[in-house]
Motif scaffolding. Structure first.
Motif, PDB file in Angstrom:
ATOM      1  N   VAL A 357       0.863  -1.181   0.000  1.00  0.00           N
ATOM      2  CA  VAL A 357       0.000   0.000   0.000  1.00  0.00           C
ATOM      3  C   VAL A 357       0.894   1.222   0.000  1.00  0.00           C
ATOM      4  CG1 VAL A 357      -1.831   1.261   1.186  1.00  0.00           C
ATOM      5  CG2 VAL A 357      -1.813  -1.247   1.247  1.00  0.00           C
ATOM      6  N   PHE A 358       0.627   2.142  -0.930  1.00  0.00           N
ATOM      7  CA  PHE A 358       1.447   3.339  -1.080  1.00  0.00           C
ATOM      8  C   PHE A 358       0.585   4.591  -1.000  1.00  0.00           C
ATOM      9  CE2 PHE A 358       3.772   0.126  -3.554  1.00  0.00           C
ATOM     10  CZ  PHE A 358       5.056   0.278  -3.045  1.00  0.00           C
ATOM     11  N   SER A 359       1.236   5.655  -0.564  1.00  0.00           N
ATOM     12  CA  SER A 359       0.658   6.983  -0.721  1.00  0.00           C
ATOM     13  C   SER A 359       1.425   7.659  -1.838  1.00  0.00           C
ATOM     14  CB  SER A 359       0.794   7.785   0.583  1.00  0.00           C
ATOM     15  OG  SER A 359       0.392   9.119   0.370  1.00  0.00           O
ATOM     16  N   TRP A 360       0.703   8.034  -2.903  1.00  0.00           N
ATOM     17  CA  TRP A 360       1.361   8.664  -4.040  1.00  0.00           C
ATOM     18  C   TRP A 360       0.429   9.700  -4.643  1.00  0.00           C
ATOM     19  CZ3 TRP A 360       0.441   9.052  -9.355  1.00  0.00           C
ATOM     20  CH2 TRP A 360       1.512   9.539 -10.115  1.00  0.00           C
ATOM     21  N   ASP A 361       0.950  10.872  -4.896  1.00  0.00           N
ATOM     22  CA  ASP A 361       0.202  11.954  -5.525  1.00  0.00           C
ATOM     23  C   ASP A 361      -1.064  12.301  -4.736  1.00  0.00           C
ATOM     24  OD1 ASP A 361      -0.042  13.911  -7.496  1.00  0.00           O
ATOM     25  OD2 ASP A 361      -1.347  12.662  -8.739  1.00  0.00           O
ATOM     26  N   GLY A 362      -0.959  12.232  -3.408  1.00  0.00           N
ATOM     27  CA  GLY A 362      -2.049  12.680  -2.554  1.00  0.00           C
ATOM     28  C   GLY A 362      -3.157  11.688  -2.305  1.00  0.00           C
ATOM     29  N   ARG A 363      -2.991  10.426  -2.759  1.00  0.00           N
ATOM     30  CA  ARG A 363      -4.019   9.435  -2.469  1.00  0.00           C
ATOM     31  C   ARG A 363      -3.381   8.075  -2.235  1.00  0.00           C
ATOM     32  NH1 ARG A 363      -8.306   8.335  -7.015  1.00  0.00           N
ATOM     33  NH2 ARG A 363      -9.024   6.970  -5.327  1.00  0.00           N
ATOM     34  N   GLY A 364      -4.176   7.146  -1.767  1.00  0.00           N
ATOM     35  CA  GLY A 364      -3.685   5.811  -1.464  1.00  0.00           C
ATOM     36  C   GLY A 364      -3.857   4.862  -2.638  1.00  0.00           C
ATOM     37  N   TRP A 365      -2.899   3.947  -2.764  1.00  0.00           N
ATOM     38  CA  TRP A 365      -2.906   2.957  -3.844  1.00  0.00           C
ATOM     39  C   TRP A 365      -2.538   1.594  -3.281  1.00  0.00           C
ATOM     40  CZ3 TRP A 365      -4.072   4.911  -8.741  1.00  0.00           C
ATOM     41  CH2 TRP A 365      -4.005   6.307  -8.859  1.00  0.00           C
ATOM     42  N   LEU A 366      -3.197   0.581  -3.765  1.00  0.00           N
ATOM     43  CA  LEU A 366      -2.871  -0.790  -3.410  1.00  0.00           C
ATOM     44  C   LEU A 366      -2.186  -1.435  -4.602  1.00  0.00           C
ATOM     45  CD1 LEU A 366      -4.976  -3.331  -1.469  1.00  0.00           C
ATOM     46  CD2 LEU A 366      -4.160  -3.994  -3.736  1.00  0.00           C
ATOM     47  N   ARG A 367      -1.014  -2.044  -4.363  1.00  0.00           N
ATOM     48  CA  ARG A 367      -0.275  -2.680  -5.450  1.00  0.00           C
ATOM     49  C   ARG A 367      -0.310  -4.193  -5.305  1.00  0.00           C
ATOM     50  NH1 ARG A 367       6.013  -2.057  -5.540  1.00  0.00           N
ATOM     51  NH2 ARG A 367       5.819  -4.018  -4.395  1.00  0.00           N
ATOM     52  N   LEU A 368      -0.658  -4.848  -6.398  1.00  0.00           N
ATOM     53  CA  LEU A 368      -0.734  -6.306  -6.447  1.00  0.00           C
ATOM     54  C   LEU A 368       0.316  -6.832  -7.405  1.00  0.00           C
ATOM     55  CD1 LEU A 368      -4.609  -6.577  -6.837  1.00  0.00           C
ATOM     56  CD2 LEU A 368      -3.320  -7.058  -4.748  1.00  0.00           C
ATOM     57  N   ALA A 369       0.945  -7.936  -7.044  1.00  0.00           N
ATOM     58  CA  ALA A 369       1.897  -8.597  -7.925  1.00  0.00           C
ATOM     59  C   ALA A 369       1.363  -9.978  -8.282  1.00  0.00           C
ATOM     60  CB  ALA A 369       3.264  -8.718  -7.254  1.00  0.00           C
ATOM     61  N   GLY A 370       1.841 -10.503  -9.388  1.00  0.00           N
ATOM     62  CA  GLY A 370       1.524 -11.874  -9.777  1.00  0.00           C
ATOM     63  C   GLY A 370       2.796 -12.693  -9.837  1.00  0.00           C
ATOM     64  N   GLN A 371       2.747 -13.895  -9.288  1.00  0.00           N
ATOM     65  CA  GLN A 371       3.911 -14.779  -9.305  1.00  0.00           C
ATOM     66  C   GLN A 371       3.425 -16.218  -9.452  1.00  0.00           C
ATOM     67  OE1 GLN A 371       6.937 -15.962 -10.136  1.00  0.00           O
ATOM     68  NE2 GLN A 371       7.596 -13.937  -9.406  1.00  0.00           N
ATOM     69  N   VAL A 372       4.321 -17.111  -9.777  1.00  0.00           N
ATOM     70  CA  VAL A 372       3.922 -18.472 -10.119  1.00  0.00           C
ATOM     71  C   VAL A 372       3.240 -19.198  -8.960  1.00  0.00           C
ATOM     72  CG1 VAL A 372       5.654 -18.741 -11.924  1.00  0.00           C
ATOM     73  CG2 VAL A 372       6.250 -19.331  -9.561  1.00  0.00           C
ATOM     74  N   TYR A 373       3.512 -18.800  -7.744  1.00  0.00           N
ATOM     75  CA  TYR A 373       2.896 -19.457  -6.598  1.00  0.00           C
ATOM     76  C   TYR A 373       1.510 -18.892  -6.272  1.00  0.00           C
ATOM     77  CZ  TYR A 373       5.319 -15.424  -4.575  1.00  0.00           C
ATOM     78  OH  TYR A 373       5.794 -14.159  -4.330  1.00  0.00           O
ATOM     79  N   ASN A 374       1.078 -17.862  -6.975  1.00  0.00           N
ATOM     80  CA  ASN A 374      -0.240 -17.266  -6.747  1.00  0.00           C
ATOM     81  C   ASN A 374      -1.299 -17.926  -7.616  1.00  0.00           C
ATOM     82  OD1 ASN A 374       1.497 -14.193  -6.533  1.00  0.00           O
ATOM     83  ND2 ASN A 374       0.501 -15.188  -4.803  1.00  0.00           N
ATOM     84  N   VAL A 375      -2.558 -17.859  -7.138  1.00  0.00           N
ATOM     85  CA  VAL A 375      -3.706 -18.370  -7.899  1.00  0.00           C
ATOM     86  C   VAL A 375      -4.812 -17.329  -7.851  1.00  0.00           C
ATOM     87  CG1 VAL A 375      -3.180 -20.812  -7.498  1.00  0.00           C
ATOM     88  CG2 VAL A 375      -4.593 -19.562  -5.844  1.00  0.00           C
ATOM     89  N   ARG A 376      -5.736 -17.417  -8.779  1.00  0.00           N
ATOM     90  CA  ARG A 376      -6.803 -16.431  -8.883  1.00  0.00           C
ATOM     91  C   ARG A 376      -7.621 -16.313  -7.601  1.00  0.00           C
ATOM     92  NH1 ARG A 376      -9.722 -15.753 -14.650  1.00  0.00           N
ATOM     93  NH2 ARG A 376      -7.857 -15.312 -15.910  1.00  0.00           N
ATOM     94  N   ALA A 377      -7.836 -17.424  -6.923  1.00  0.00           N
ATOM     95  CA  ALA A 377      -8.672 -17.406  -5.729  1.00  0.00           C
ATOM     96  C   ALA A 377      -8.128 -16.464  -4.663  1.00  0.00           C
ATOM     97  CB  ALA A 377      -8.812 -18.817  -5.163  1.00  0.00           C
ATOM     98  N   GLN A 378      -6.823 -16.249  -4.615  1.00  0.00           N
ATOM     99  CA  GLN A 378      -6.248 -15.353  -3.608  1.00  0.00           C
ATOM    100  C   GLN A 378      -6.676 -13.912  -3.843  1.00  0.00           C
ATOM    101  OE1 GLN A 378      -2.148 -16.522  -4.326  1.00  0.00           O
ATOM    102  NE2 GLN A 378      -2.086 -17.690  -2.415  1.00  0.00           N
TER     103      GLN A 378
END
Length: 392
Positions: A357-378
Motif C-alpha cells: 500500500v502506497f501513498s502517491w500523488d495525494g491518495r492511497g494505492w494498493l499494489r498487487l503482484a503476480g507470481q507463479v505461486y499465486n492463484v486467482r482465488a487469492q
C-alpha cells in the motif's frame, strides 16, 4: 520433472518450489521477492562451504564473483566488464551519485514516480555537494510520447548532471520508455541512470541497447536470486570514474572489482544467484512472465471491481508484460505514508494477505503482484474482504 538442488521443479508442483506460509496469500512479490527452495539450498550449501574453511573460500572468491557477474550480465544483455554486483538498486544509485563529482549549481532530476529510498539517496548527495534535486511531475495517465516530451523539456543542459528514471516504477507499477528517454537526454548531453529494480526476470531486457549511462536492477525480486543481489551496469566512458562506497584491497584493480570487493561481506547470495536464473529457465522464462502479468492484471480487475472501479479507472502499466498493477483506494484512505503502512499491516493481520500500500500523488494505492505461486482465488478472497476493511 526437473530437479534443482534436489527440489522438484515443475508447473504441476509449483508451490512446492517455495517456502511461503500456505496460510497467507503473498501478493507482494515485488516487495522483497521470494526465493525458491532451490536457491535457498544453493545458498546454504555455499555458506556451509565458506564455514568449512573461510581462508580458502575467500582466496578463490574474486574469480567466482567474476564468473557469477558474467553469467548475470549475459542474461541481462549487459557487458560483463562494465557491470558490478552490488547489494541493491539503491546502493548502486549511491555508488553512481558519489562518483559524479556534483558541485553547487548542479542538479539531479527525478520523476515523482521515483522510489523513496533513491530520492533520499539523491537528497543526501545533493546536501553533501551543494547540488539540487528537482522532481518532475509525470501524470499517471501520460502516454509514452508525453513522458518523453515532459522529461525532455525538463532537462537543463549544462546544469542537469543526471536524470534518474525508473524502467518500472515501484509505487505506480508504470513502465517508462527508457530507451527513448535516454536518446533524448543523450542529445542534450545529460547522463541517465535507469532504476530497473523490478526488471530482471520480469521483463525481457538488453541493457546495452538501452543507451543509458548507468543501469541498475535487482535480481532478488523477479529473478529468484537471494536478497542483496543487484547488478550495476556502467557505460564505457564512466567506468574509470566509478568509486566504491568504501575502499578495499581491490581499489587499484579498477571497476568493477573495486566496487564488488568489500572485505568480509557475505558474498554467498551473489554466488547462489545463477541457481535462481536456472530455476526460472527450467519453469520456462516466457511462460513465467506471461503467467505473472496475466495474473496481476486479473487481480487488478477483480479487486478494482469490488471497489466499484471500471476499466477506465484502473491505471494501465504502460506494457502488458508488467507483473504488478495498482488499484486506487477510496479518497482519504492511505493518503499519507503512515496511513498506508497501517492499512498494509491491517490487511496482512486481518485478511492473511500480503500486499503493498502506497501513498502517491495525494491518495492511497494498493499494489498487487503476480507470481507463479499465486492463484486467482487469492485475489478473489481479497476482493471479497477488502471493502469491509476500508469501511472500518
Amino acid at each position: 520433472m526437473a530437479a534443482i538442488e534436489g527440489v522438484p521443479v515443475s508447473w504441476e508442483r509449483i508451490r512446492e518450489c517455495f517456502s511461503l506460509d500456505p496460510s497467507i496469500a503473498y501478493l507482494n512479490h515485488g516487495g522483497r521477492g521470494a526465493m525458491p527452495v532451490s536457491t535457498q539450498r544453493a545458498l546454504q550449501r555455499l555458506r556451509d562451504e565458506a564455514e568449512s574453511n573461510p581462508i580458502l573460500f575467500f582466496r578463490d572468491l574474486p574469480q567466482r564473483i567474476a564468473h557469477t557477474r558474467r553469467h548475470l550480465a549475459t542474461f541481462l544483455g549487459a557487458d560483463p566488464d562494465g557491470s558490478a554486483l552490488v547489494g541493491n538498486t539503491t546502493m548502486g544509485t549511491a555508488v553512481v551519485l558519489q562518483s559524479l563529482g556534483l558541485r553547487a549549481g548542479d542538479e539531479v532530476l527525478l520523476t515523482d514516480h521515483r522510489y523513496g529510498a533513491v530520492a533520499l539517496t539523491v537528497d543526501r548527495e545533493c546536501r553533501r555537494s551543494g547540488a539540487a534535486a528537482r522532481t518532475v511531475r509525470v501524470p499517471l495517465d501520460s502516454t509514452d510520447d508525453q513522458i518523453i516530451a515532459t522529461l525532455g523539456d525538463a532537462l537543463r543542459p549544462g546544469r542537469t548532471k543526471l536524470l534518474v528514471v525508473d524502467q518500472v516504477s515501484s509505487a505506480t507499477a508504470r513502465r517508462f520508455p527508457v530507451e527513448k528517454i535516454a536518446a533524448v537526454a543523450r542529445e542534450q548531453g545529460v547522463p541517465v541512470l535507469v532504476d530497473a529494480a523490478h526488471v530482471p526476470g520480469m521483463l525481457p531486457v538488453a541493457v546495452d541497447e538501452i543507451g543509458a549511462d548507468f543501469w541498475v536492477g535487482n535480481l532478488h525480486k523477479w529473478a529468484y536470486a537471494p536478497r542483496g543481489t543487484a547488478l550495476l551496469c556502467v557505460a564505457p566512458r564512466w567506468r574509470d570514474r566509478i568509486e566504491p562506497l568504501a575502499v578495499s584491497w581491490q581499489q587499484e584493480s579498477g571497476f568493477p572489482d573495486r566496487v564488488e570487493w568489500q572485505g568480509t561481506l557475505d558474498y554467498t547470495p551473489w554466488l547462489a544467484a545463477p541457481t535462481g536464473l536456472f530455476t526460472l529457465r527450467t519453469l520456462g522464462l516466457e511462460r513465467v512472465r506471461e503467467h505473472n502479468a496475466t495474473l496481476a492484471a486479473y487481480g487488478q480487475k477483480v479487486v478494482g471491481g469490488a471497489l466499484g472501479l471500471a476499466g477506465g479507472d484502473l491505471p494501465d502499466p504502460g506494457a502488458p508484460e508488467v507483473a504488478m498493477r495498482i488499484v486506487p483506494l477510496p479518497g482519504g484512505r492511505a493518503s499519507t505514508i503512515d496511513d498506508a503502512m497501517a492499512l498494509e499491516a491491517r490487511i496482512a493481520d486481518e485478511l492473511a494477505t500480503v500486499v503493498a500500500v502506497f501513498s502517491w500523488d495525494g491518495r492511497g494505492w494498493l499494489r498487487l503482484a503476480g507470481q507463479v505461486y499465486n492463484v486467482r482465488a487469492q485475489y478473489e478472497r481479497l476482493a471479497e474482504s477488502l471493502p469491509s476493511i476500508l469501511r472500518g
